[in-house]
Motif scaffolding. Structure first.
Motif, PDB file in Angstrom:
ATOM      1  N   ILE A   1       4.889   7.137   7.600  1.00  0.00           N
ATOM      2  CA  ILE A   1       6.215   6.783   7.089  1.00  0.00           C
ATOM      3  C   ILE A   1       6.756   5.626   7.911  1.00  0.00           C
ATOM      4  O   ILE A   1       6.695   5.633   9.155  1.00  0.00           O
ATOM      5  CB  ILE A   1       7.177   7.988   7.167  1.00  0.00           C
ATOM      6  CG1 ILE A   1       6.611   9.166   6.384  1.00  0.00           C
ATOM      7  CG2 ILE A   1       8.551   7.618   6.630  1.00  0.00           C
ATOM      8  CD1 ILE A   1       7.423  10.436   6.541  1.00  0.00           C
TER       9      ILE A   1
ATOM     10  N   ILE B   1       5.984   4.770   2.315  1.00  0.00           N
ATOM     11  CA  ILE B   1       5.302   6.052   2.526  1.00  0.00           C
ATOM     12  C   ILE B   1       3.849   5.824   2.125  1.00  0.00           C
ATOM     13  O   ILE B   1       3.537   5.738   0.942  1.00  0.00           O
ATOM     14  CB  ILE B   1       5.941   7.185   1.715  1.00  0.00           C
ATOM     15  CG1 ILE B   1       7.405   7.368   2.086  1.00  0.00           C
ATOM     16  CG2 ILE B   1       5.182   8.496   1.932  1.00  0.00           C
ATOM     17  CD1 ILE B   1       8.116   8.444   1.280  1.00  0.00           C
TER      18      ILE B   1
ATOM     19  N   TYR C   1       6.144   7.804  -3.990  1.00  0.00           N
ATOM     20  CA  TYR C   1       6.064   9.088  -3.288  1.00  0.00           C
ATOM     21  C   TYR C   1       7.463   9.617  -3.010  1.00  0.00           C
ATOM     22  O   TYR C   1       8.427   8.846  -2.847  1.00  0.00           O
ATOM     23  CB  TYR C   1       5.312   8.940  -1.962  1.00  0.00           C
ATOM     24  CG  TYR C   1       3.847   8.582  -2.111  1.00  0.00           C
ATOM     25  CD1 TYR C   1       2.913   9.532  -2.509  1.00  0.00           C
ATOM     26  CD2 TYR C   1       3.410   7.287  -1.860  1.00  0.00           C
ATOM     27  CE1 TYR C   1       1.579   9.196  -2.653  1.00  0.00           C
ATOM     28  CE2 TYR C   1       2.078   6.939  -1.990  1.00  0.00           C
ATOM     29  CZ  TYR C   1       1.171   7.907  -2.391  1.00  0.00           C
ATOM     30  OH  TYR C   1      -0.154   7.578  -2.531  1.00  0.00           O
TER      31      TYR C   1
END
Length: 542
Positions: free
Chosen positions: A228, A218, A272
């Motif tokens: 992504i 990410i 993340y």
């Protein structure tokens, strides 16, 4: 006083080891939300399967099994997604083990308490802070049956712990049980299903130092672009080269945004997590990273200018400033909060109270002393019996939340937090400080005196005040007669024994060391009067 337990020494609480910030993903398109749901559902199913395999391995799990699990997940996603999933499931299994151990300790405390109360005569009074016997024969019989129930539960928990068996649910047991009580939770089956799917999605990736912007799975650029890496099964959704999907929105962190940019510009690791809030109908991005260990201030340095003693209560924080000698300075302070309502409201109330406390400490440049509270064994029904109101009061104290938030917020302001043993602070504080600190214009409460006791214990002084002499002997020839117990005196925290007679250093008649020596007294026939004595005349020059 022989039943008093040993008081632990105060210590400086270490600061937090990590940072977490969150920002909303505003402006997502319908295709973006669809892609996030598909990726999250796929990875969530893989995480559920991997959690099952990890729990089945139990205590026999080793590095070879970990590598085998990761290879299986890599075939259906990617090596980085597989690494994040295996690490998350292992952490969940370890958390379940710690919770299982805490459950065993709580059951053991309940069994010991019931056994003790059953061994006492019916109606016997308690002593040394422990409850007495049960009040009636019916209650004794009911508790004897409950003892067998607790022993069976304890036996089962110990067997599971020794075998390495844990009972976890990907998505949370609480939400899983809510499925059977939808009316009480005021939810429809469709609403519950949306929450269940949102909790079971997996969209989190660990950071990698040296990689571009600190994360390859990410990736978030300094200008807020979020991309992504798609799993192999969803490569057809890619709208960017190398099987990546770029979200239409831009993200920015208001809190600690500069620190976050400083990290990703030098390619330092940042983890993340993307999650969906069903109640608010919003997507969020959470960033987290580890902070370097800072040098902890010594306890002597924290005591230099005095500190602020803080007593934690169910609806407020009672605080009082103390100087370096342990004397209360100024007026006591009270920081209220309301813990009724929903969790966001309670969390905000605690945060606002701590902000006011920390700003007060920052203005005076002082450290904060707080109790190292743990009510795991005190909020059990086996100890307090029918005192449901008191049990709810103890259980409602936000000790863990206050402690974690206070430490993290104080670290940002450079304020040192000192933790002390909570033993007898309220009792001794009221005994020794309530009367002298109460005036015509100030009504000192028990919580205020507890804050003074906490502060004195953090400073290394006994809670007991100095013993003042009678007024006629406070400044006579023998000097000021207040005494302070030294740190090496046994039982200095205990109540002082009552000494009969006048409390003065002057010796009574016939009680001195030379009571039988007539030469030491000024009376007729004394040997000193037989000596020749004559006063010299004054010179005329004066």
């Amino acid at each position: 006083m022989g039943g008093l337990r040993e008081v632990a020494a105060p210590f400086v609480v270490p600061g937090p080891s990590g940072v977490t910030i969150r920002a909303g993903l505003k402006g997502l398109s319908g295709q973006d939300e669809k892609a996030l749901c598909l990726v999250g559902d796929l990875l969530g199913s893989l995480a559920s399967r991997d959690l099952k395999d990890r729990c089945a391995a139990g205590l026999d799990h080793d590095n070879d099994q970990w590598a085998r699990r990761k290879r299986v997940l890599t075939e259906e996603s990617s090596s980085r997604w597989a690494g994040s999933i295996t690490k998350a499931t292992h952490d969940q299994w370890a958390l379940a083990r710690r919770s299982q151990l805490a459950r065993i300790q709580m059951l053991q405390a309940g069994v010991d308490m019931v056994r003790r109360r059953l061994s006492l005569p019916i109606g016997a009074k308690g002593s040394q802070g422990l409850p007495g016997g049960y009040r009636s024969q019916a209650e004794w019989f009911t508790k004897s049956r409950r003892l067998h129930l607790l022993e069976d539960r304890l036996k089962q928990e110990r067997a599971d712990y020794e075998a390495g068996r844990v009972r976890v649910a990907h998505g949370g047991k609480k939400l899983l049980r809510t499925r059977h009580h939808l009316e009480a939770a005021q939810l429809t089956e469709e609403q519950w299903r949306r929450q269940w799917q949102a909790e079971r999605r997996f969209l989190q990736a660990d950071g990698e130092s040296g990689r571009r912007f600190g994360n390859e799975t990410i990736r978030v650029t300094p200008d807020g672009e979020v991309t992504i890496k798609l799993p192999a099964q969803l490569a057809a959704l890619a709208n960017a080269p190398n099987g990546r999907y770029v979200l239409a929105c831009r993200v920015g962190f208001r809190h600690r945004g500069e620190q976050w940019i400083d990290r990703i510009t030098v390619n330092r690791a940042v983890a993340y997590r993307i999650h969906y809030d069903v109640g608010l109908d919003r997507w969020y991005l959470t960033a987290s990273w580890q902070t370097p260990s800072v040098r902890i201030v010594t306890l002597e340095a924290a005591r230099t200018a005095g500190l602020i003693g803080v007593d934690t209560n169910a609806d407020h924080l009672a605080a009082w400033r103390l100087d370096a000698h342990g004397n209360p300075v100024g007026e006591p302070r009270r920081f209220d909060y309301d813990l009724t309502g929903e969790a966001p409201h309670r969390d905000a109330q605690v945060r606002h109270a701590l902000i006011r406390l920390l700003h007060w400490a920052k203005r005076h440049g002082l450290s904060i002393a707080i109790e190292n509270l743990d009510f795991t064994a005190d909020n059990t029904r086996e100890k307090h019996g029918r005192q449901k109101r008191f049990r709810r009061l103890v259980s409602g104290l936000p000790t863990a939340k206050l402690r974690s938030r206070l430490v993290s917020m104080a670290a940002e302001l450079g304020i040192t937090v000192v933790a002390v043993d909570p033993a007898y602070t309220s009792r001794w504080g009221a005994q020794h400080w309530k009367h002298p600190l109460t005036t015509e214009t100030r009504k000192t409460t028990r919580h205020d005196t507890a804050a003074v006791a906490i502060g004195r214990r953090a400073l290394g002084y006994p809670i007991r005040r100095r013993t003042a002499p009678p007024p006629q002997h406070q400044s006579d020839a023998v000097g000021h007669r207040t005494v302070q117990a030294a740190s090496s005196v046994p039982g200095r925290e205990e109540a002082r024994p009552r000494i009969p007679g006048p409390r003065t250093r002057s010796v009574g008649a016939g009680c001195g060391a030379k009571a039988g020596d007539q030469c030491a007294h000024n009376r007729s026939g004394h040997a000193a009067e037989h000596e020749l004595w004559q006063q010299d005349s004054l010179p005329f020059s004066l």
